[in-house]
Design a protein around this motif. Sequence first.
Motif, PDB file in Angstrom:
ATOM      1  N   ASN A  39      56.703  23.234  49.316  1.00 23.45           N
ATOM      2  CA  ASN A  39      56.986  22.566  48.042  1.00 23.45           C
ATOM      3  C   ASN A  39      58.406  22.909  47.605  1.00 23.45           C
ATOM      4  OD1 ASN A  39      56.974  25.073  46.388  1.00 23.45           O
ATOM      5  ND2 ASN A  39      54.775  25.085  46.842  1.00 23.45           N
ATOM      6  N   GLY A  40      58.837  22.261  46.537  1.00 26.53           N
ATOM      7  CA  GLY A  40      60.214  22.404  46.098  1.00 26.53           C
ATOM      8  C   GLY A  40      60.594  23.802  45.683  1.00 26.53           C
ATOM      9  N   GLU A  41      59.704  24.471  44.964  1.00 26.76           N
ATOM     10  CA  GLU A  41      60.012  25.818  44.480  1.00 26.76           C
ATOM     11  C   GLU A  41      60.202  26.787  45.648  1.00 26.76           C
ATOM     12  OE1 GLU A  41      57.681  23.823  43.300  1.00 26.76           O
ATOM     13  OE2 GLU A  41      58.570  23.408  41.337  1.00 26.76           O
ATOM     14  N   GLU A  42      59.336  26.676  46.658  1.00 27.02           N
ATOM     15  CA  GLU A  42      59.475  27.524  47.837  1.00 27.02           C
ATOM     16  C   GLU A  42      60.792  27.248  48.556  1.00 27.02           C
ATOM     17  OE1 GLU A  42      56.124  26.787  50.299  1.00 27.02           O
ATOM     18  OE2 GLU A  42      54.690  27.830  48.992  1.00 27.02           O
ATOM     19  N   ALA A  43      61.147  25.978  48.653  1.00 27.07           N
ATOM     20  CA  ALA A  43      62.380  25.612  49.347  1.00 27.07           C
ATOM     21  C   ALA A  43      63.607  26.186  48.647  1.00 27.07           C
ATOM     22  CB  ALA A  43      62.489  24.088  49.441  1.00 27.07           C
ATOM     23  N   ILE A  44      63.658  26.086  47.332  1.00 26.02           N
ATOM     24  CA  ILE A  44      64.791  26.634  46.576  1.00 26.02           C
ATOM     25  C   ILE A  44      64.877  28.144  46.779  1.00 26.02           C
ATOM     26  CG2 ILE A  44      65.752  27.008  44.276  1.00 26.02           C
ATOM     27  CD1 ILE A  44      66.009  24.134  45.120  1.00 26.02           C
ATOM     28  N   ALA A  45      63.728  28.816  46.735  1.00 23.85           N
ATOM     29  CA  ALA A  45      63.710  30.267  46.907  1.00 23.85           C
ATOM     30  C   ALA A  45      64.198  30.669  48.296  1.00 23.85           C
ATOM     31  CB  ALA A  45      62.294  30.803  46.665  1.00 23.85           C
ATOM     32  N   LEU A  46      63.775  29.921  49.328  1.00 22.26           N
ATOM     33  CA  LEU A  46      64.217  30.243  50.683  1.00 22.26           C
ATOM     34  C   LEU A  46      65.705  29.970  50.861  1.00 22.26           C
ATOM     35  CD1 LEU A  46      61.275  28.976  52.931  1.00 22.26           C
ATOM     36  CD2 LEU A  46      61.869  31.327  52.339  1.00 22.26           C
ATOM     37  N   ALA A  47      66.189  28.904  50.249  1.00 19.18           N
ATOM     38  CA  ALA A  47      67.617  28.613  50.327  1.00 19.18           C
ATOM     39  C   ALA A  47      68.422  29.763  49.728  1.00 19.18           C
ATOM     40  CB  ALA A  47      67.933  27.308  49.610  1.00 19.18           C
ATOM     41  N   GLN A  48      67.954  30.296  48.614  1.00 19.39           N
ATOM     42  CA  GLN A  48      68.660  31.388  47.946  1.00 19.39           C
ATOM     43  C   GLN A  48      68.602  32.678  48.749  1.00 19.39           C
ATOM     44  OE1 GLN A  48      66.525  31.279  44.198  1.00 19.39           O
ATOM     45  NE2 GLN A  48      68.256  30.282  43.175  1.00 19.39           N
ATOM     46  N   SER A  49      67.446  32.967  49.341  1.00 19.81           N
ATOM     47  CA  SER A  49      67.276  34.254  50.021  1.00 19.81           C
ATOM     48  C   SER A  49      67.758  34.249  51.466  1.00 19.81           C
ATOM     49  CB  SER A  49      65.801  34.683  49.977  1.00 19.81           C
ATOM     50  OG  SER A  49      64.977  33.753  50.671  1.00 19.81           O
ATOM     51  N   LEU A  50      67.585  33.135  52.170  1.00 17.76           N
ATOM     52  CA  LEU A  50      67.912  33.096  53.595  1.00 17.76           C
ATOM     53  C   LEU A  50      69.278  32.500  53.908  1.00 17.76           C
ATOM     54  CD1 LEU A  50      64.450  31.936  55.033  1.00 17.76           C
ATOM     55  CD2 LEU A  50      65.373  34.266  54.907  1.00 17.76           C
ATOM     56  N   ARG A  51      69.772  31.618  53.027  1.00 10.88           N
ATOM     57  CA  ARG A  51      71.039  30.921  53.270  1.00 10.88           C
ATOM     58  C   ARG A  51      71.084  30.369  54.698  1.00 10.88           C
ATOM     59  NH1 ARG A  51      73.735  30.470  48.194  1.00 10.88           N
ATOM     60  NH2 ARG A  51      72.780  32.121  46.960  1.00 10.88           N
ATOM     61  N   PRO A  52      70.145  29.483  55.042  1.00 14.85           N
ATOM     62  CA  PRO A  52      70.113  28.944  56.407  1.00 14.85           C
ATOM     63  C   PRO A  52      71.297  28.019  56.670  1.00 14.85           C
ATOM     64  CG  PRO A  52      68.608  27.713  55.014  1.00 14.85           C
ATOM     65  CD  PRO A  52      69.120  28.860  54.175  1.00 14.85           C
ATOM     66  N   ASP A  53      71.497  27.690  57.941  1.00 11.44           N
ATOM     67  CA  ASP A  53      72.549  26.741  58.294  1.00 11.44           C
ATOM     68  C   ASP A  53      72.129  25.312  57.979  1.00 11.44           C
ATOM     69  OD1 ASP A  53      74.386  28.673  59.570  1.00 11.44           O
ATOM     70  OD2 ASP A  53      72.774  28.870  61.036  1.00 11.44           O
ATOM     71  N   VAL A  54      70.870  24.984  58.296  1.00  5.60           N
ATOM     72  CA  VAL A  54      70.361  23.629  58.121  1.00  5.60           C
ATOM     73  C   VAL A  54      68.961  23.686  57.531  1.00  5.60           C
ATOM     74  CG1 VAL A  54      69.719  21.460  59.276  1.00  5.60           C
ATOM     75  CG2 VAL A  54      71.691  22.776  60.102  1.00  5.60           C
ATOM     76  N   MET A  55      68.692  22.791  56.599  1.00  3.22           N
ATOM     77  CA  MET A  55      67.340  22.626  56.076  1.00  3.22           C
ATOM     78  C   MET A  55      66.864  21.216  56.407  1.00  3.22           C
ATOM     79  SD  MET A  55      67.448  24.630  52.389  1.00  3.22           S
ATOM     80  CE  MET A  55      65.652  24.861  52.304  1.00  3.22           C
ATOM     81  N   LEU A  56      65.723  21.121  57.101  1.00  2.00           N
ATOM     82  CA  LEU A  56      65.093  19.830  57.361  1.00  2.00           C
ATOM     83  C   LEU A  56      64.257  19.488  56.144  1.00  2.00           C
ATOM     84  CD1 LEU A  56      63.887  20.256  61.069  1.00  2.00           C
ATOM     85  CD2 LEU A  56      66.091  19.439  60.207  1.00  2.00           C
ATOM     86  N   MET A  57      64.533  18.371  55.500  1.00  2.00           N
ATOM     87  CA  MET A  57      63.974  18.093  54.179  1.00  2.00           C
ATOM     88  C   MET A  57      63.221  16.766  54.145  1.00  2.00           C
ATOM     89  SD  MET A  57      64.061  19.389  51.011  1.00  2.00           S
ATOM     90  CE  MET A  57      65.570  20.376  50.940  1.00  2.00           C
ATOM     91  N   ASP A  58      61.933  16.824  53.788  1.00  2.00           N
ATOM     92  CA  ASP A  58      61.193  15.597  53.522  1.00  2.00           C
ATOM     93  C   ASP A  58      61.563  15.122  52.114  1.00  2.00           C
ATOM     94  OD1 ASP A  58      59.500  13.479  53.824  1.00  2.00           O
ATOM     95  OD2 ASP A  58      57.647  14.630  53.652  1.00  2.00           O
ATOM     96  N   ILE A  59      61.335  13.836  51.842  1.00  2.00           N
ATOM     97  CA  ILE A  59      61.679  13.290  50.524  1.00  2.00           C
ATOM     98  C   ILE A  59      60.538  13.459  49.530  1.00  2.00           C
ATOM     99  CG2 ILE A  59      62.089  11.136  49.260  1.00  2.00           C
ATOM    100  CD1 ILE A  59      64.001  10.285  51.348  1.00  2.00           C
ATOM    101  N   ARG A  60      59.355  13.017  49.911  1.00  2.00           N
ATOM    102  CA  ARG A  60      58.218  13.075  48.998  1.00  2.00           C
ATOM    103  C   ARG A  60      57.541  14.426  49.113  1.00  2.00           C
ATOM    104  NH1 ARG A  60      57.097   7.559  47.914  1.00  2.00           N
ATOM    105  NH2 ARG A  60      59.180   6.660  47.666  1.00  2.00           N
ATOM    106  N   MET A  61      57.727  15.241  48.084  1.00  2.00           N
ATOM    107  CA  MET A  61      57.198  16.601  48.078  1.00  2.00           C
ATOM    108  C   MET A  61      56.522  16.879  46.748  1.00  2.00           C
ATOM    109  SD  MET A  61      58.101  18.260  50.945  1.00  2.00           S
ATOM    110  CE  MET A  61      58.153  19.994  50.472  1.00  2.00           C
ATOM    111  N   PRO A  62      55.516  17.771  46.745  1.00  2.00           N
ATOM    112  CA  PRO A  62      54.932  18.161  45.459  1.00  2.00           C
ATOM    113  C   PRO A  62      55.926  18.975  44.638  1.00  2.00           C
ATOM    114  CG  PRO A  62      54.045  19.511  47.244  1.00  2.00           C
ATOM    115  CD  PRO A  62      54.862  18.434  47.886  1.00  2.00           C
ATOM    116  N   GLY A  63      55.898  18.791  43.326  1.00  2.00           N
ATOM    117  CA  GLY A  63      56.873  19.473  42.472  1.00  2.00           C
ATOM    118  C   GLY A  63      58.204  18.752  42.563  1.00  2.00           C
ATOM    119  N   LEU A  64      59.247  19.474  42.904  1.00  2.00           N
ATOM    120  CA  LEU A  64      60.569  18.863  43.045  1.00  2.00           C
ATOM    121  C   LEU A  64      60.584  17.925  44.250  1.00  2.00           C
ATOM    122  CD1 LEU A  64      62.884  21.970  42.525  1.00  2.00           C
ATOM    123  CD2 LEU A  64      62.411  20.169  40.873  1.00  2.00           C
TER     124      LEU A  64
END
Length: 216
Positions: A39-64
Amino acid sequence: MNVKPLRIVIVDDHPLFRHGVRTLFLTAPELEVVGEAGNGEEAIALAQSLRPDVMLMDIRMPGLSGIEMTRRITVMDPAIRILILTMFEDDSSVFTAMRSGAKGYVLKDADKDELLRAIHAVGNGEAIFSPGIASRMIEYFAVTRPAAREEAFPELSSREREVLYLMTEGASNADISSKLDISGKTVANYITNILNKLQVSDRQEAMRMARDSRRE
């Protein structure tokens, strides 16, 4: 010389799909899946903590939505590159995703080689699209009037853009109804269409996108 693998985070609300993508990457040692988000909240948290090179992102997600996540993550850290991986190929989704900061747009029915090429391209800072989407974008800009090419929100009708910009000026539904000489129900319908086409959850997000477009 050893080259560090691209660090990947998979963002999709279907665990089986995430598992399939992760399994596919086992044959690609130059890629490393460092996280998954449902979900969106998990994705934001992982982006902040892991700083990955690439994020594969679906469009329709619960939350954000994937669109809003893309916007927030690219503002937070432009070094994180977003590759949209989705089943939606309509022009509205494509244009909105790219405006939000995505570097690529690939459909879920892409084969392994196409997906791997897209990840490497985005990881190297390039922009990439599924072949069918790239062809449609080329066609769109080829037939669009030069002045319209620079116009924000091509997925919106001219009246929807008019409503959107009135919203950014603080106009209420009643104000818009009076100024455009249309009914309140028609105004509400236009706003619903705007939110759907821009893939945002409320008018505040839509207004922020409109204000940001004016600064570009």
